[in-house]
Design a protein around this motif. Structure first.
Motif, PDB file in Angstrom:
ATOM      1  N   VAL A  85      53.812 -39.444  65.070  1.00 37.77           N
ATOM      2  CA  VAL A  85      55.015 -38.784  64.567  1.00 37.77           C
ATOM      3  C   VAL A  85      55.221 -37.486  65.353  1.00 37.77           C
ATOM      4  O   VAL A  85      54.250 -36.788  65.675  1.00 37.77           O
ATOM      5  CB  VAL A  85      54.866 -38.493  63.049  1.00 37.77           C
ATOM      6  CG1 VAL A  85      56.082 -37.764  62.509  1.00 37.77           C
ATOM      7  CG2 VAL A  85      54.607 -39.779  62.273  1.00 37.77           C
ATOM      8  N   SER A  86      56.466 -37.144  65.655  1.00 36.14           N
ATOM      9  CA  SER A  86      56.746 -35.902  66.380  1.00 36.14           C
ATOM     10  C   SER A  86      56.269 -34.705  65.562  1.00 36.14           C
ATOM     11  O   SER A  86      56.256 -34.764  64.326  1.00 36.14           O
ATOM     12  CB  SER A  86      58.247 -35.762  66.654  1.00 36.14           C
ATOM     13  OG  SER A  86      58.941 -35.510  65.436  1.00 36.14           O
ATOM     14  N   PRO A  87      55.874 -33.619  66.217  1.00 34.15           N
ATOM     15  CA  PRO A  87      55.382 -32.448  65.481  1.00 34.15           C
ATOM     16  C   PRO A  87      56.364 -31.920  64.439  1.00 34.15           C
ATOM     17  O   PRO A  87      55.952 -31.561  63.330  1.00 34.15           O
ATOM     18  CB  PRO A  87      55.138 -31.414  66.582  1.00 34.15           C
ATOM     19  CG  PRO A  87      54.851 -32.228  67.796  1.00 34.15           C
ATOM     20  CD  PRO A  87      55.731 -33.449  67.671  1.00 34.15           C
ATOM     21  N   GLU A  88      57.645 -31.902  64.775  1.00 36.99           N
ATOM     22  CA  GLU A  88      58.641 -31.384  63.833  1.00 36.99           C
ATOM     23  C   GLU A  88      58.750 -32.264  62.596  1.00 36.99           C
ATOM     24  O   GLU A  88      58.781 -31.792  61.474  1.00 36.99           O
ATOM     25  CB  GLU A  88      60.014 -31.262  64.502  1.00 36.99           C
ATOM     26  CG  GLU A  88      60.060 -30.299  65.656  1.00 36.99           C
ATOM     27  CD  GLU A  88      59.505 -30.884  66.961  1.00 36.99           C
ATOM     28  OE1 GLU A  88      59.371 -32.131  67.085  1.00 36.99           O
ATOM     29  OE2 GLU A  88      59.180 -30.083  67.856  1.00 36.99           O
ATOM     30  N   GLN A  89      58.812 -33.585  62.833  1.00 36.67           N
ATOM     31  CA  GLN A  89      58.929 -34.524  61.710  1.00 36.67           C
ATOM     32  C   GLN A  89      57.634 -34.553  60.905  1.00 36.67           C
ATOM     33  O   GLN A  89      57.656 -34.647  59.678  1.00 36.67           O
ATOM     34  CB  GLN A  89      59.279 -35.927  62.202  1.00 36.67           C
ATOM     35  CG  GLN A  89      59.628 -36.879  61.074  1.00 36.67           C
ATOM     36  CD  GLN A  89      60.863 -36.440  60.319  1.00 36.67           C
ATOM     37  OE1 GLN A  89      61.909 -36.227  60.906  1.00 36.67           O
ATOM     38  NE2 GLN A  89      60.744 -36.279  59.012  1.00 36.67           N
ATOM     39  N   ALA A  90      56.490 -34.467  61.586  1.00 34.42           N
ATOM     40  CA  ALA A  90      55.200 -34.466  60.899  1.00 34.42           C
ATOM     41  C   ALA A  90      55.102 -33.280  59.948  1.00 34.42           C
ATOM     42  O   ALA A  90      54.661 -33.424  58.801  1.00 34.42           O
ATOM     43  CB  ALA A  90      54.061 -34.429  61.920  1.00 34.42           C
ATOM     44  N   ALA A  91      55.527 -32.098  60.401  1.00 32.46           N
ATOM     45  CA  ALA A  91      55.481 -30.905  59.561  1.00 32.46           C
ATOM     46  C   ALA A  91      56.437 -31.038  58.380  1.00 32.46           C
ATOM     47  O   ALA A  91      56.099 -30.682  57.246  1.00 32.46           O
ATOM     48  CB  ALA A  91      55.814 -29.665  60.383  1.00 32.46           C
ATOM     49  N   PHE A  96      49.692 -37.064  60.636  1.00 29.35           N
ATOM     50  CA  PHE A  96      50.953 -37.691  61.040  1.00 29.35           C
ATOM     51  C   PHE A  96      51.145 -37.623  62.559  1.00 29.35           C
ATOM     52  O   PHE A  96      51.613 -38.579  63.180  1.00 29.35           O
ATOM     53  CB  PHE A  96      52.137 -37.046  60.317  1.00 29.35           C
ATOM     54  CG  PHE A  96      52.172 -37.309  58.832  1.00 29.35           C
ATOM     55  CD1 PHE A  96      51.456 -38.347  58.250  1.00 29.35           C
ATOM     56  CD2 PHE A  96      52.935 -36.506  58.002  1.00 29.35           C
ATOM     57  CE1 PHE A  96      51.499 -38.586  56.877  1.00 29.35           C
ATOM     58  CE2 PHE A  96      52.995 -36.738  56.631  1.00 29.35           C
ATOM     59  CZ  PHE A  96      52.276 -37.790  56.073  1.00 29.35           C
ATOM     60  N   GLU A  97      50.768 -36.507  63.160  1.00 28.59           N
ATOM     61  CA  GLU A  97      50.882 -36.389  64.620  1.00 28.59           C
ATOM     62  C   GLU A  97      49.964 -37.387  65.320  1.00 28.59           C
ATOM     63  O   GLU A  97      50.346 -37.996  66.326  1.00 28.59           O
ATOM     64  CB  GLU A  97      50.549 -34.970  65.066  1.00 28.59           C
ATOM     65  CG  GLU A  97      51.601 -33.958  64.693  1.00 28.59           C
ATOM     66  CD  GLU A  97      51.190 -32.518  65.001  1.00 28.59           C
ATOM     67  OE1 GLU A  97      52.079 -31.663  64.973  1.00 28.59           O
ATOM     68  OE2 GLU A  97      49.997 -32.256  65.255  1.00 28.59           O
TER      69      GLU A  97
END
Length: 125
Positions: A90-96, A85-86
């Protein structure tokens, strides 16, 4: 062996906490997952009775071999899907957060293809 998604989440959380701080107590799981103390207590009892964790007299929680196997598999999926996702922007927070939603439900075939794809991107191919 069939294990429920919630149990996988607990085992994965125990592994992450253990990696971060070296020891795990029920309150650490409460804080990580945001569940109530009674809910975590019940879950820890079920995981212990199922042979996935051990609880020492001082409250320290450790994963058994079978618990570690499940936790490592789920956490590995989480990290790989997060990375995908990254790489897509996608931002790291949203990807996680999104990886948490799909890590349990992907087929082995799809996950294997994701692994191959991510490795290819990382290698520049």
């Amino acid at each position: 062996m069939v294990i429920h998604e919630s149990a996988e989440d607990y085992l994965e959380s125990i592994l992450i906490i253990q990696e971060q701080s070296g020891q795990v107590r029920s309150i650490d799981v409460v804080n990580k997952l945001g569940f109530s103390k009674p809910s975590v207590s019940i879950a820890m009892k079920k995981l212990r009775e199922s042979g996935y964790i051990n609880m020492a007299g001082d409250g320290n929680i450790t994963l058994t071999d079978s618990g570690m196997e499940i936790a490592s598999r789920i956490y590995g999926r989480h990290k790989t899907i997060t990375r995908l996702f990254e790489l897509m922007g996608v931002s790291p927070e949203q990807a996680a957060a999104d990886a948490c939603k799909v890590e349990h439900d992907l087929s082995e075939e799809t996950f294997d293809c994701i692994c191959t794809f991510v490795k290819g991107l990382a290698a520049g191919t």
